[in-house]
Design an enzyme around this catalytic site. Structure first.
Site, PDB file in Angstrom:
ATOM      1  NE  ARG A  30      -7.911  -8.422   1.279  1.00 49.72           N
ATOM      2  CZ  ARG A  30      -7.625  -7.579   0.278  1.00 49.72           C
ATOM      3  NH1 ARG A  30      -6.652  -6.680   0.439  1.00 49.72           N
ATOM      4  NH2 ARG A  30      -8.294  -7.620  -0.855  1.00 49.72           N
TER       5      ARG A  30
ATOM      6  CE  LYS B  27      -4.353  -1.759   1.803  1.00 47.78           C
ATOM      7  NZ  LYS B  27      -5.353  -1.712   2.892  1.00 47.78           N
TER       8      LYS B  27
END
Length: 283
Positions: free
Chosen positions: A261, A227
């Protein structure tokens, strides 16, 4: 004078609370961390390596996720990256149905999580394909009927926060968990929602104090894979952010995460092995 820095590490934290979730009558033990592998049946997810659209690509990605050590396949049909194109309910439904048909054909017994904020997509996925978990990135706010739908489907639910501070997050989590409990939802997993409604600084501040979420006595999922909080900090691209991802996954486990995740399953399972070795050595 500059502020002093404090680094807090935890040894054996994951063994203090024994979490389980019910998957079709079988208990998934979360006392040891698990990996959730990302499979995006979308053309525009932010990390190009996660985009799988052909039958062969989807099948091979599902094979890879499981062979590299993940316990859960997380299927998404609506990109939530900043600036992503709006996807209609019909289009998300069609993409999800296409992807699940392939995944279930290849791996009928795999644990499958559905990355959606829409009740209709959640219902279709569970009723038609036996999906096991609903992973909602909206904190139940994008679809007012989703909480009730999850209760009716009787599956575990991942509640992801869009709040910018840990204090606001914990207040909201407490309220939302109570709403879910009142409806009869039994298995709830908390996700701090890194990258959603937060600045880079707020993301790192939440990470620094993330162990406080354990006060809510529910398992924690962390999804920070490649991210912007990583690649913008390192001044690199998402394709170059695997090392930073592994660093933050390590910190997350030491702060109490039960599920990671990720896009890169092999590397995440290696992180878990190393942290487990440290914790075993401390016990």
């Amino acid at each position: 004078m500059p502020k002093s820095k404090k680094y807090v590490y935890f040894c054996g934290m994951n063994s203090l609370i024994q979490y389980t979730i019910n998957i079709k009558g079988h208990l998934l033990d979360l006392s040891q961390p698990h990996v959730m592998g990302i499979l995006n049946v979308t053309p525009d997810s932010f990390f190009s390596g996660s985009r799988k659209q052909t039958e062969q690509e989807i099948s091979e990605r599902a094979d890879q996720i499981l062979s590299e050590g993940a316990s859960i396949i997380d299927v998404g049909a609506y990109s939530t990256r900043p600036g992503a194109t709006f996807v209609s309910e019909e289009e998300e439904m069609a993409r999800m149905r296409y992807g699940l048909e392939i995944v279930r054909r290849a791996h009928p017994n795999a644990i499958v999580s559905i990355d959606t904020f829409r009740s209709s997509v959640a219902s279709m996925s569970v009723n038609e394909f036996g999906a096991d978990i609903i992973n909602d990135v909206s904190e139940g706010e994008a679809d007012s009927t989703l909480f009730r739908t999850v209760a009716q489907l009787n599956v575990p639910y991942i509640l992801m926060s869009t709040k910018p501070t840990l204090r606001d997050m914990m207040v909201s989590f407490a309220q939302k968990v109570q709403q879910l409990r009142d409806l009869g939802v039994k298995d709830i997993i908390l996700d701090p929602g890194f990258g959603f409604g937060k600045t880079i600084e707020q993301n790192f501040c939440i990470l620094s104090d993330m162990e406080k979420l354990r006060e809510l006595e529910l398992p924690i999922l962390v999804g920070i894979s490649r991210k912007s909080m990583i690649f913008k900090t390192l001044e690199c691209t998402p394709n170059e952010s695997l090392n930073g991802t592994s660093v933050i996954n390590t910190i997350s486990l030491m702060k109490g995460a039960s599920i990671l995740r990720v896009h890169d399953v092999k590397e995440a399972t290696e992180v878990i092995k190393i942290v487990n070795k440290m914790e075993d050595s401390c016990s």
